[in-house]
Design a protein around this motif. Structure first.
Motif, PDB file in Angstrom:
ATOM      1  N   SER A 128       0.965  -1.002  -0.225  1.00 28.60           N
ATOM      2  CA  SER A 128       0.212   0.155  -0.021  1.00 28.60           C
ATOM      3  C   SER A 128       0.792   1.607  -0.101  1.00 28.60           C
ATOM      4  CB  SER A 128      -0.611   0.517   0.962  1.00 28.60           C
ATOM      5  OG  SER A 128      -0.451  -0.169   2.773  1.00 28.60           O
ATOM      6  N   SER A 172       3.332  -5.769   4.087  1.00 29.17           N
ATOM      7  CA  SER A 172       2.794  -4.451   5.348  1.00 29.17           C
ATOM      8  C   SER A 172       3.978  -3.108   5.140  1.00 29.17           C
ATOM      9  CB  SER A 172       2.231  -4.376   6.835  1.00 29.17           C
ATOM     10  OG  SER A 172       2.756  -3.419   7.711  1.00 29.17           O
ATOM     11  N   ASP A 175      -5.903  -9.738   5.139  1.00 29.27           N
ATOM     12  CA  ASP A 175      -6.188  -8.426   4.911  1.00 29.27           C
ATOM     13  C   ASP A 175      -5.053  -8.033   4.382  1.00 29.27           C
ATOM     14  OD1 ASP A 175      -5.179  -8.401   7.163  1.00 29.27           O
ATOM     15  OD2 ASP A 175      -5.299  -6.250   8.069  1.00 29.27           O
ATOM     16  N   ASN A 218      -1.977  -4.896   4.749  1.00 26.79           N
ATOM     17  CA  ASN A 218      -2.297  -3.974   6.053  1.00 26.79           C
ATOM     18  C   ASN A 218      -1.881  -5.233   6.892  1.00 26.79           C
ATOM     19  OD1 ASN A 218      -3.096  -2.478   8.129  1.00 26.79           O
ATOM     20  ND2 ASN A 218      -4.272  -3.789   8.662  1.00 26.79           N
ATOM     21  N   PHE A 255      -6.719  -2.993   3.480  1.00 28.05           N
ATOM     22  CA  PHE A 255      -6.393  -2.533   4.263  1.00 28.05           C
ATOM     23  C   PHE A 255      -7.110  -2.557   5.422  1.00 28.05           C
ATOM     24  CE2 PHE A 255      -6.511  -0.577  -0.088  1.00 28.05           C
ATOM     25  CZ  PHE A 255      -4.979  -0.004   0.013  1.00 28.05           C
ATOM     26  N   ARG A 284      -9.502  -2.616   6.871  1.00 23.55           N
ATOM     27  CA  ARG A 284     -10.710  -2.129   7.304  1.00 23.55           C
ATOM     28  C   ARG A 284     -12.080  -2.626   7.663  1.00 23.55           C
ATOM     29  NH1 ARG A 284     -10.222   2.941   3.127  1.00 23.55           N
ATOM     30  NH2 ARG A 284     -10.037   0.427   2.452  1.00 23.55           N
ATOM     31  N   ASP A 330      -9.308  -0.730  -3.941  1.00 25.55           N
ATOM     32  CA  ASP A 330      -8.940   0.153  -2.888  1.00 25.55           C
ATOM     33  C   ASP A 330     -10.372  -0.128  -1.735  1.00 25.55           C
ATOM     34  OD1 ASP A 330     -11.345   1.079  -4.010  1.00 25.55           O
ATOM     35  OD2 ASP A 330     -10.900   2.705  -4.545  1.00 25.55           O
TER      36      ASP A 330
END
Length: 340
Positions: free
Chosen positions: A106, A151, A206, A209, A252, A254, A293
């Motif tokens: 990312s 990450s 994820d 992440n 990511f 979330r 995204d």
């Protein structure tokens, strides 16, 4: 009107232009209207890149500045990195003739690659520097493993290894960008593919992440947090009734989604205690997937050999159903679409 406003704002207020373009696309009631919206705001390519190499995969970095190309011939699989100015460099060889994929972090500063284990019996995971165009670290396993998570913030690649086969424990390793390899812990999991569908464990991470594992087993939904030095104990978030279909994580970390065959989809906060919201998708849902995204959610269904795709926008507090698409007759193999 939206198209005109977008053109007026293009030079000085690109953020406003994006908003106008999104509104144009969402309000367009025909394919032609949406095509015109895109064409009106297209400024042309920043660079043309011509290559006669056999390219079978290309990935842009999240910031759009870098492109990593996978190249395969009869003797080796290489990776070429294209810089923002259009220049490129062929990286040192890391694989023989196996197929190898690439995923970009990312932070757009690193990416990792891994080969197909078919025919060789192992997977080699390699972390590369994008700006430096060099190999940073690698780890190789001769046992099944899931897609790793990279990450940029933690400077590590998180590896998920099934050391006892599909019916045993899932080991979680951390490969630092400095080359250090550390075992963070293990999770009891049964991923046997021959298990009845209602008993099969589905587990995801994820992958941009590297902080969470989410699992759905016999309708129970749980998470494991991946810390700096170890794993948390599995924490039960709740249940998702009905015949399980799929589970997917926002790249990511979330939010993640669970779905059943009846089309009921639940969005979960991995750090919370209950679902964020519930959506109704198509009957016969087979899979759910997030966009790169994390702001779009796709649900795919196959009923009587007819495919459907439902797409929601997740960029606001309340998800919005953007499109319901009838994809026509299945060709016999149901695959999950990849989209940006």
């Amino acid at each position: 009107n939206l198209l005109s406003l977008g053109q007026l704002e293009l030079a000085e207020y690109p953020t406003a232009t994006v908003a106008y373009a999104a509104a144009s696309l969402e309000s367009g009631d025909s394919l032609e209207a949406r095509r015109l919206a895109l064409e009106a705001l297209w400024k042309g390519p920043t660079a043309f890149v011509v290559s006669d190499e056999t390219s079978w995969q290309g990935n842009f970095s999240p910031d759009g500045r870098w492109l990593v190309q996978s190249i395969k011939d009869t003797t080796a699989n290489h990776f070429r990195v294209f810089a923002p100015d259009g220049s490129s460099e062929l990286l040192e060889q890391a694989y023989d003739a196996q197929w190898a994929h690439n995923w970009i972090a990312s932070g757009s500063d690193a990416f990792f690659t891994r080969n197909s284990s078919q025919g060789v019996g192992y997977r080699r995971h390699v972390v590369w520097s994008l700006p430096g165009k060099k190999r940073l670290a690698e780890a190789e396993y001769e046992v099944p493993n899931m897609l790793p998570a990279i990450s940029s913030k933690d400077r590590r690649l998180v590896l998920f290894v099934l050391a006892d086969g599909w019916g045993g424990q899932l080991s979680v390793d951390a490969l630092g960008f400095d080359g250090d390899l550390e075992r963070l812990g293990t999770v009891d999991v049964d991923l046997r593919r021959d298990a009845p569908e209602e008993d099969r464990t589905r587990i995801v991470s994820d992958h941009l992440n590297g902080r969470w594992l989410a699992a759905m087993t016999r309708n129970e939904v749980s998470v494991v947090e991946i810390g700096d030095d170890g794993l948390s104990k599995p924490r039960l978030l709740g249940r998702h009734e009905g015949t399980p279909a799929d589970i997917a994580f926002d790249p990511f970390g979330r939010v993640f989604a669970t779905a059943n065959r009846g089309g009921l989809i639940k969005l979960w906060d991995p750090a919370g205690e209950r679902p964020l919201t519930t959506l109704q998708g198509p009957d016969g849902t087979r899979s759910v997937k997030f966009s790169g995204d994390g702001f779009l959610l796709l649900a795919e269904a196959n009923v009587d050999n007819l495919r459907q795709a439902w797409i929601w926008a997740l960029d606001a507090d309340t998800p919005r159903l953007l499109r319901h698409i009838d994809c026509g007759e299945s060709t016999g193999v149901f695959t999950t679409a990849d989209y940006a």
